[in-house]
Design a protein around this motif. Structure first.
Motif, mmCIF file in Angstrom:
data_model
loop_
_atom_site.group_PDB
_atom_site.id
_atom_site.type_symbol
_atom_site.label_atom_id
_atom_site.label_comp_id
_atom_site.label_asym_id
_atom_site.label_seq_id
_atom_site.Cartn_x
_atom_site.Cartn_y
_atom_site.Cartn_z
ATOM 1 N N UNK A 151 0.845 -1.173 0.000
ATOM 2 C CA UNK A 151 0.000 0.000 0.000
ATOM 3 C C UNK A 151 0.893 1.240 0.000
ATOM 4 N N UNK A 152 0.538 2.204 -0.790
ATOM 5 C CA UNK A 152 1.297 3.443 -0.918
ATOM 6 C C UNK A 152 1.150 4.289 0.349
ATOM 7 N N UNK A 153 2.227 4.941 0.789
ATOM 8 C CA UNK A 153 2.146 5.753 2.020
ATOM 9 C C UNK A 153 1.088 6.857 1.958
ATOM 10 N N UNK A 154 0.890 7.457 0.778
ATOM 11 C CA UNK A 154 -0.147 8.485 0.664
ATOM 12 C C UNK A 154 -1.535 7.878 0.836
ATOM 13 N N UNK A 155 -1.706 6.664 0.341
ATOM 14 C CA UNK A 155 -2.977 5.969 0.516
ATOM 15 C C UNK A 155 -3.236 5.639 1.972
#
Length: 76
Positions: A1-5
């Motif tokens: 999972x992307x950190x911004x997500x």
């Protein structure tokens, strides 16, 4: 999972959690003292807007506190 997500998901969860807590706590507040028709649509909309405004302030405080406390690691 992307950190911004992950950050977006955290913000959404904190906002919704604060919304629920503020709505629950405002149920004890006597709006009938301040509005003419407390059962009317205008009073209900006012209750929703007050809930959203307070929950925004509370969630912003907690998210800002979290952000600033995570930034403390760069102090040393």
């Amino acid at each position: 999972m992307h950190p911004d997500g992950q950050e977006a998901l955290l913000h959404i969860m904190v906002n919704l959690g604060c919304l629920v807590v503020v709505w629950w706590s405002l149920q004890t507040f006597r709006f009938d003292v301040f509005v003419r028709n407390p059962e009317g649509a205008k009073a209900k909309v006012l209750m929703v807007f007050v809930t959203i405004a307070i929950s925004y302030l509370v969630s912003s405080f907690f998210l800002d506190y979290l952000e600033k406390s995570l930034m403390l690691r760069y102090l040393f």
